[in-house]
Design a protein around this motif. Structure first.
Motif, short mmCIF file in Angstrom:
data_model
loop_
_atom_site.label_atom_id
_atom_site.label_comp_id
_atom_site.label_asym_id
_atom_site.label_seq_id
_atom_site.Cartn_x
_atom_site.Cartn_y
_atom_site.Cartn_z
N GLY A 34 0.86 -1.21 -0.13
CA GLY A 34 0.02 0.01 0.09
C GLY A 34 0.78 1.17 0.02
N LYS A 35 0.12 2.34 0.67
CA LYS A 35 1.16 3.58 0.98
C LYS A 35 0.65 4.33 1.75
N VAL A 36 1.43 5.05 2.13
CA VAL A 36 1.20 6.34 3.53
C VAL A 36 1.06 7.51 2.90
N CYS A 37 0.08 8.17 3.20
CA CYS A 37 -0.22 9.49 2.46
C CYS A 37 -0.34 10.61 3.75
N VAL A 38 0.17 11.48 3.22
CA VAL A 38 0.08 12.97 4.12
C VAL A 38 -0.45 14.04 3.49
N ALA A 39 -1.15 14.69 4.09
CA ALA A 39 -2.05 16.09 3.81
C ALA A 39 -1.89 17.05 4.55
N LYS A 40 -2.34 18.33 3.97
CA LYS A 40 -2.53 19.55 4.89
C LYS A 40 -3.37 20.46 4.17
N ASP A 41 -4.20 20.91 4.98
CA ASP A 41 -5.02 22.36 4.29
C ASP A 41 -4.17 23.29 3.90
N VAL A 42 -4.54 23.97 2.75
CA VAL A 42 -3.82 25.13 1.98
C VAL A 42 -4.58 25.94 1.61
N GLN A 43 -4.41 27.21 1.60
CA GLN A 43 -5.43 28.14 0.96
C GLN A 43 -4.82 28.90 -0.43
N HIS A 44 -3.69 29.28 -0.44
CA HIS A 44 -3.14 29.91 -1.43
C HIS A 44 -1.93 29.45 -2.30
N ILE A 45 -1.91 29.66 -3.42
CA ILE A 45 -0.65 28.83 -4.16
C ILE A 45 0.47 29.91 -4.33
N GLY A 46 1.45 29.57 -3.88
CA GLY A 46 2.76 30.55 -3.65
C GLY A 46 4.06 29.85 -2.98
N ILE A 47 4.75 30.60 -2.55
CA ILE A 47 6.00 30.30 -2.05
C ILE A 47 5.82 29.19 -0.85
N GLU A 48 4.81 29.79 0.02
CA GLU A 48 4.47 29.03 1.27
C GLU A 48 3.89 27.82 0.86
N HIS A 49 2.99 27.56 -0.25
CA HIS A 49 2.46 26.32 -0.80
C HIS A 49 3.55 25.64 -1.05
#
Length: 281
Positions: free
Chosen positions: A93-108
């Motif tokens: 299988g695979k391990v998945c990680v995720a995080k909420d984001v708002q804007h696309i940019g350097i921080e993203h």
């Protein structure tokens, strides 16, 4: 046929792996979840995501194999890493990680890079702990054995080789294991490939691989393999001066009669007739 029981592994030893994942998700402010080889959730989602409920509902009716493509739809950044059991040399299988984001940019971009690092770390952590658990309890505790499914066998018999050449032209998949398997098959059409050989190349059991391949491509492994060989044979018959026997041998067929029989099944023509008619066009 055998299948590794990932759910059993995750809940073993008083849910050691689950507690580790929950603690890591909480400490690092991310969401973690485990997908099986069928791209379905094996446990809940650890940590918080705004769209957790939507993802859980989506998994009930489809799968999460296209999450990396649809991540912006769920306002999140995402990364994953394959999980393998070294003792049986299989991907489970695979391990998945995720995080909420708002804007696309350097921080993203920084979030994406951090998640990739965390996925790689969690892969190492899970595989290391799993190795100890499986070694201690024995691999047989985590293997489900199946008898041959009669319905599956009948479906394979019903498969129409005559439509396979059209099917592979429109075929698409986003499953990384199947993509790797197809690339390996296409690079080794001169060899006598078997299901076991190809499934081991992508670290899947033959049972998992067979089911997954059929689901993702619409064709069984053997029909796809022969279709690709015949597709290449069609090109060689039209564009080269090689004898039909040489073409047969170059594509891993041990007998010319079997090559001719297979060619006619998939194209409706005998190789000689196809070459003659093709050169008239």
């Amino acid at each position: 046929m055998e299948e590794f029981d990932l759910k059993s592994l995750l809940s073993s030893n008083e849910k050691m792996l689950i507690h580790l994942l929950q603690a890591y998700a909480r400490t690092n402010g991310i969401a973690i979840f485990i997908l099986g080889n069928d791209d379905h959730l094996q446990t809940g989602i650890f940590g918080k995501l705004k769209k957790t409920n939507q993802l859980m509902q989506m998994d009930q009716v489809a799968d999460l194999s296209k999450l990396s493509v649809n991540k912006y739809k769920y306002d999140l950044e995402y990364a994953d890493a394959p999980l393998r059991i070294v003792l049986i040399n299989q991907r489970i299988g695979k391990v998945c990680v995720a995080k909420d984001v708002q804007h696309i940019g350097i921080e993203h971009l920084q979030v994406m890079q951090q998640l990739q690092y965390q996925a790689a770390y969690l892969k190492f952590l899970i595989e290391s702990v799993s190795k100890l658990i499986v070694k201690d309890r024995g691999v047989d505790d985590f293997v489900i054995k199946y008898s041959m499914n009669v319905d599956d066998a009948i479906d394979d018999l019903k498969e129409n080789e005559g439509k396979a050449l059209q099917q592979i032209k429109i075929m698409s998949t986003s499953n990384s294991s199947i993509i790797s398997a197809i690339e390996y098959i296409d690079s080794n059409l001169d060899k006598r490939l078997t299901l076991d050989q190809v499934s081991s190349k992508v670290y899947l059991s033959d049972y998992y691989f067979s089911k997954l391949f059929k689901r993702e491509t619409g064709l069984s492994f053997s029909v796809y393999l022969n279709a690709r060989k015949i597709q290449k044979a069609m090109i060689l018959l039209k564009e080269s001066d090689k004898s039909i026997n040489d073409i047969s041998e170059s594509l891993g067929f041990t007998r010319l009669s079997y090559f001719s029989q297979t060619f006619k099944k998939y194209t409706g023509y005998a190789p000689t007739k196809y070459r003659t008619d093709g050169n008239k066009q």
